[in-house]
Design a protein around this motif. Structure first.
Motif, PDB file in Angstrom:
ATOM      1  N   SER A  22       4.137   0.125  14.049  1.00 45.73           N
ATOM      2  CA  SER A  22       2.899   0.637  13.468  1.00 45.73           C
ATOM      3  C   SER A  22       2.212  -0.534  12.781  1.00 45.73           C
ATOM      4  N   ASP A  23       1.036  -0.279  12.190  1.00 43.74           N
ATOM      5  CA  ASP A  23       0.380  -1.349  11.436  1.00 43.74           C
ATOM      6  C   ASP A  23       0.923  -1.456  10.015  1.00 43.74           C
ATOM      7  N   HIS A  24       1.734  -0.479   9.592  1.00 38.09           N
ATOM      8  CA  HIS A  24       2.421  -0.529   8.306  1.00 38.09           C
ATOM      9  C   HIS A  24       3.910  -0.751   8.530  1.00 38.09           C
ATOM     10  N   LEU A  25       4.569  -1.404   7.582  1.00 35.97           N
ATOM     11  CA  LEU A  25       6.020  -1.474   7.591  1.00 35.97           C
ATOM     12  C   LEU A  25       6.589  -0.211   6.942  1.00 35.97           C
ATOM     13  N   PRO A  26       7.736   0.271   7.425  1.00 36.06           N
ATOM     14  CA  PRO A  26       8.398   1.382   6.748  1.00 36.06           C
ATOM     15  C   PRO A  26       8.965   0.903   5.412  1.00 36.06           C
ATOM     16  N   LEU A  27       8.890   1.777   4.401  1.00 37.44           N
ATOM     17  CA  LEU A  27       9.459   1.493   3.084  1.00 37.44           C
ATOM     18  C   LEU A  27      10.648   2.425   2.886  1.00 37.44           C
ATOM     19  N   LEU A  28      11.800   1.832   2.575  1.00 35.28           N
ATOM     20  CA  LEU A  28      13.053   2.604   2.461  1.00 35.28           C
ATOM     21  C   LEU A  28      13.629   2.481   1.065  1.00 35.28           C
ATOM     22  N   ALA A  29      14.012   3.604   0.477  1.00 33.89           N
ATOM     23  CA  ALA A  29      14.655   3.613  -0.841  1.00 33.89           C
ATOM     24  C   ALA A  29      15.983   4.365  -0.734  1.00 33.89           C
ATOM     25  N   ALA A  30      16.918   3.997  -1.601  1.00 41.52           N
ATOM     26  CA  ALA A  30      18.167   4.724  -1.745  1.00 41.52           C
ATOM     27  C   ALA A  30      18.303   5.142  -3.202  1.00 41.52           C
ATOM     28  N   ALA A  31      18.727   6.386  -3.423  1.00 41.89           N
ATOM     29  CA  ALA A  31      18.820   6.900  -4.790  1.00 41.89           C
ATOM     30  C   ALA A  31      19.915   7.948  -4.880  1.00 41.89           C
ATOM     31  N   ARG A  32      20.435   8.114  -6.093  1.00 43.68           N
ATOM     32  CA  ARG A  32      21.426   9.152  -6.382  1.00 43.68           C
ATOM     33  C   ARG A  32      20.883  10.083  -7.455  1.00 43.68           C
ATOM     34  N   PHE A  33      21.358  11.326  -7.424  1.00 48.30           N
ATOM     35  CA  PHE A  33      21.064  12.240  -8.514  1.00 48.30           C
ATOM     36  C   PHE A  33      21.742  11.729  -9.786  1.00 48.30           C
ATOM     37  N   ILE A  34      21.050  11.848 -10.902  1.00 51.07           N
ATOM     38  CA  ILE A  34      21.663  11.530 -12.187  1.00 51.07           C
ATOM     39  C   ILE A  34      22.381  12.786 -12.678  1.00 51.07           C
ATOM     40  N   SER A  35      23.675  12.687 -12.866  1.00 50.21           N
ATOM     41  CA  SER A  35      24.466  13.874 -13.264  1.00 50.21           C
ATOM     42  C   SER A  35      24.254  14.202 -14.735  1.00 50.21           C
ATOM     43  N   LEU A  52       0.817  -1.211   0.000  1.00 50.06           N
ATOM     44  CA  LEU A  52       0.000   0.000   0.000  1.00 50.06           C
ATOM     45  C   LEU A  52       0.853   1.266   0.000  1.00 50.06           C
ATOM     46  N   ASP A  53       2.141   1.114   0.285  1.00 50.63           N
ATOM     47  CA  ASP A  53       3.034   2.257   0.471  1.00 50.63           C
ATOM     48  C   ASP A  53       4.049   2.314  -0.668  1.00 50.63           C
ATOM     49  N   TYR A  54       4.346   3.555  -1.135  1.00 52.19           N
ATOM     50  CA  TYR A  54       5.162   3.715  -2.333  1.00 52.19           C
ATOM     51  C   TYR A  54       6.124   4.888  -2.193  1.00 52.19           C
ATOM     52  N   ILE A  55       7.227   4.778  -2.920  1.00 56.67           N
ATOM     53  CA  ILE A  55       8.166   5.882  -3.112  1.00 56.67           C
ATOM     54  C   ILE A  55       8.382   6.027  -4.611  1.00 56.67           C
ATOM     55  N   PHE A  56       7.948   7.158  -5.169  1.00 55.88           N
ATOM     56  CA  PHE A  56       8.128   7.441  -6.587  1.00 55.88           C
ATOM     57  C   PHE A  56       9.222   8.488  -6.752  1.00 55.88           C
ATOM     58  N   LEU A  57      10.059   8.299  -7.768  1.00 58.14           N
ATOM     59  CA  LEU A  57      11.156   9.217  -8.041  1.00 58.14           C
ATOM     60  C   LEU A  57      11.046   9.753  -9.462  1.00 58.14           C
ATOM     61  N   SER A  58      11.362  11.036  -9.631  1.00 58.11           N
ATOM     62  CA  SER A  58      11.360  11.612 -10.973  1.00 58.11           C
ATOM     63  C   SER A  58      12.588  11.132 -11.745  1.00 58.11           C
ATOM     64  N   ALA A  59      12.639  11.505 -13.008  1.00 62.25           N
ATOM     65  CA  ALA A  59      13.724  11.051 -13.886  1.00 62.25           C
ATOM     66  C   ALA A  59      15.080  11.636 -13.523  1.00 62.25           C
ATOM     67  N   HIS A  60      15.114  12.518 -12.524  1.00 63.55           N
ATOM     68  CA  HIS A  60      16.384  13.103 -12.086  1.00 63.55           C
ATOM     69  C   HIS A  60      17.172  12.152 -11.185  1.00 63.55           C
ATOM     70  N   TRP A  61      16.551  11.058 -10.797  1.00 63.87           N
ATOM     71  CA  TRP A  61      17.157  10.136  -9.836  1.00 63.87           C
ATOM     72  C   TRP A  61      17.479   8.795 -10.471  1.00 63.87           C
ATOM     73  N   LYS A  62      18.495   8.140  -9.951  1.00 58.79           N
ATOM     74  CA  LYS A  62      18.741   6.735 -10.232  1.00 58.79           C
ATOM     75  C   LYS A  62      18.491   5.973  -8.936  1.00 58.79           C
ATOM     76  N   GLU A  63      17.462   5.168  -8.948  1.00 58.57           N
ATOM     77  CA  GLU A  63      17.137   4.392  -7.758  1.00 58.57           C
ATOM     78  C   GLU A  63      18.094   3.218  -7.621  1.00 58.57           C
ATOM     79  N   ILE A  64      18.633   3.051  -6.434  1.00 58.60           N
ATOM     80  CA  ILE A  64      19.578   1.963  -6.180  1.00 58.60           C
ATOM     81  C   ILE A  64      18.844   0.743  -5.649  1.00 58.60           C
ATOM     82  N   CYS A  65      17.950   0.958  -4.713  1.00 64.28           N
ATOM     83  CA  CYS A  65      17.213  -0.166  -4.145  1.00 64.28           C
ATOM     84  C   CYS A  65      16.004   0.340  -3.372  1.00 64.28           C
TER      85      CYS A  65
END
Length: 236
Positions: A223-236, A201-214
């Motif tokens: 809580s009743d939800h799990l935390p959702l964690l993402a790692a990303a870098r700026f695309i140079s 039910l939980d999401y992390i969306f990134l624009s095209a300026h990012w490269k998502e790593i994981c």
């Protein structure tokens, strides 16, 4: 920038864990252990009786040493509020909170401008409604508010729906044009309920300026939800 930015999305249920105990210290510990630089929280209280009339956003910011903005959605009574929070290790330069259309419980989009090492980014956080029609209206409004995406943009939230819902694809198409993302590989990251996760039910969306790593979920029942964690870098 070589160091990845860590982004957390977490519906904290006003600090209420699966053990029916309300603890913001426990929520703060989860956030601290995640190493998140930017955090989107849903279901945070401000001056509500059930949370001892405290500002949960301010308390969490103090516990974590982070900047914060709270955006109210529901207004139960008097000065009390219930809504979304953004926490940031980096300075917050501006914010806007917009109420979203739909029936039932009022929803909102919190839109914040953050300065990361002299680079401006846009971080948005939301919690969508329970009905299909409300979610569609809310997503239409969010896409309108996002407009032409020029800054590196992040959208986090509890979207109250699964990956096969057309609104999820609409948001992905809006934000992820030509982006390098692993989101398609992460549709199996179940986030609810936290004791036996069966739905995403939980999401992390990134624009095209990012490269998502994981992306990953973090175990626990704070809580009743799990935390959702993402790692990303700026695309140079």
């Amino acid at each position: 920038m070589t160091k990845p930015i860590k982004i957390l999305s977490f519906n904290i249920q006003s600090g209420m864990g699966m053990d029916n105990r309300r603890s913001l210290s426990r929520i703060a510990w989860v956030i601290k252990c995640s190493g998140a630089d930017l955090v989107g929280l849903q279901e945070t209280d401000k001056y509500m009786k059930r949370s001892c009339f405290s500002s949960q956003a301010r308390k969490l910011a103090r516990l974590l040493g982070m900047h914060y903005v709270f955006g109210g959605a529901c207004k139960p009574a008097f000065f009390s509020r219930f809504g979304n929070t953004i926490l940031s290790k980096y300075p917050i330069k501006g914010h806007k909170n917009t109420l979203l259309p739909g029936t039932g419980e009022q929803r909102a989009l919190l839109d914040v401008l953050i300065n990361i090492n002299n680079k401006k980014i846009r971080f948005c956080n939301t919690h969508l409604g329970l009905s299909t029609s409300s979610r569609q209206k809310q997503v239409n409004k969010i896409i309108e508010l996002l407009g032409e995406i020029q800054l590196p943009t992040i959208l986090t939230g509890d979207f109250n729906t699964t990956p096969n819902d057309p609104v999820i694809e609409q948001l992905r198409a809006c934000l992820e044009r030509k982006s390098v993302s692993t989101e398609s590989k992460n549709n199996d990251l179940k986030t609810y309920p936290s004791d036996r996760p069966s739905e995403k039910l939980d999401y992390i969306f990134l624009s095209a300026h990012w490269k998502e790593i994981c992306q990953t979920t973090l175990p626990g029942q704070a809580s009743d939800h799990l935390p959702l964690l993402a790692a990303a870098r700026f695309i140079s």
